[in-house]
Design a protein around this motif. Structure first.
Motif, short mmCIF file in Angstrom:
data_model
loop_
_atom_site.label_atom_id
_atom_site.label_comp_id
_atom_site.label_asym_id
_atom_site.label_seq_id
_atom_site.Cartn_x
_atom_site.Cartn_y
_atom_site.Cartn_z
N ALA A 1 -5.21 6.29 1.49
CA ALA A 1 -6.40 6.04 0.67
C ALA A 1 -6.40 4.62 0.10
O ALA A 1 -7.44 3.95 0.09
N GLU A 2 -5.25 4.16 -0.35
CA GLU A 2 -5.14 2.79 -0.87
C GLU A 2 -5.46 1.77 0.21
O GLU A 2 -6.16 0.78 -0.04
N LEU A 3 -4.91 1.99 1.40
CA LEU A 3 -5.15 1.07 2.51
C LEU A 3 -6.62 1.07 2.90
O LEU A 3 -7.22 0.02 3.12
N PHE B 1 0.85 -1.18 0.00
CA PHE B 1 0.00 0.00 0.00
C PHE B 1 0.89 1.23 0.00
O PHE B 1 1.85 1.30 0.75
N ARG B 2 0.55 2.19 -0.86
CA ARG B 2 1.38 3.39 -1.01
C ARG B 2 0.79 4.62 -0.36
O ARG B 2 1.43 5.67 -0.34
N SER B 3 -0.44 4.53 0.14
CA SER B 3 -1.08 5.71 0.72
C SER B 3 -2.19 5.29 1.68
O SER B 3 -2.69 4.15 1.61
N ALA C 1 -9.19 1.81 0.99
CA ALA C 1 -9.95 1.14 -0.08
C ALA C 1 -9.83 -0.37 0.04
O ALA C 1 -10.82 -1.10 -0.15
N PHE C 2 -8.65 -0.86 0.38
CA PHE C 2 -8.45 -2.29 0.57
C PHE C 2 -9.30 -2.80 1.73
O PHE C 2 -9.99 -3.82 1.61
#
Length: 162
Positions: free
Chosen positions: A39-41, A35-37, A43-44
């Protein structure tokens, strides 16, 4: 943990530069997700919640902690794993584990943890694949772990989970 709680933890995890955040265990026969951000985490976590999963389990590594951080392939017993033969795990003496129980999940409460230097030294002979505990900056491991624990306690108190 609510979406807001997950978001608060994601922000805390990514608050320090250069952090590596990955699934602690990949899906069988799939590469480890990074995860790079925040928001990505988030969303996951939302996807897992929609799919009925009960938790998110992360491996977190900050550059100042030193020590190795890379997924390692492990074998699965195909007879017990629907024919699947491998997955990846991110582990190591100083890796910080972040377990976030999703709002629909049951079981363990959300938690943050890492080995101590003393524990790593005690168990070193049992896990040679982890390398030497001396490769880790234990002060940095403890600092990051305590910071994430403080955020988790604050989130838990706000959500009535403490």
């Amino acid at each position: 943990m609510s979406e807001a709680g997950i978001a608060a933890m994601a922000e805390a995890i990514f608050a320090k530069p250069g952090v590596a955040v990955a699934q602690a265990y990949s899906e069988p026969e799939r590469e480890t997700l990074y995860f790079r951000s925040p928001a990505e985490l988030c969303a996951f976590a939302a996807r897992l919640e929609r799919e009925g999963d009960s938790c998110v389990l992360l491996a977190v590594h900050y550059p100042d902690m030193a020590g190795p951080f890379a997924p390692r392939r492990i074998a699965l017993d195909p007879a017990k794993c629907a024919g699947r033969t491998y997955r990846y795990v991110c582990e190591g003496w100083g890796v910080i584990r972040v377990y976030l129980r999703l709002s629909g999940g049951k079981g363990l409460a959300s938690n943050v943890g890492a080995n101590s230097q003393k524990r790593a030294e005690k168990w070193q002979s049992h896990y040679p694949e982890f390398g030497s505990p001396d490769a880790w900056d234990w002060d940095a491991v403890g600092r990051h772990e305590r910071r994430l624990v403080r955020v988790l306690k604050k989130v838990a108190a706000q959500e009535g989970l403490s």
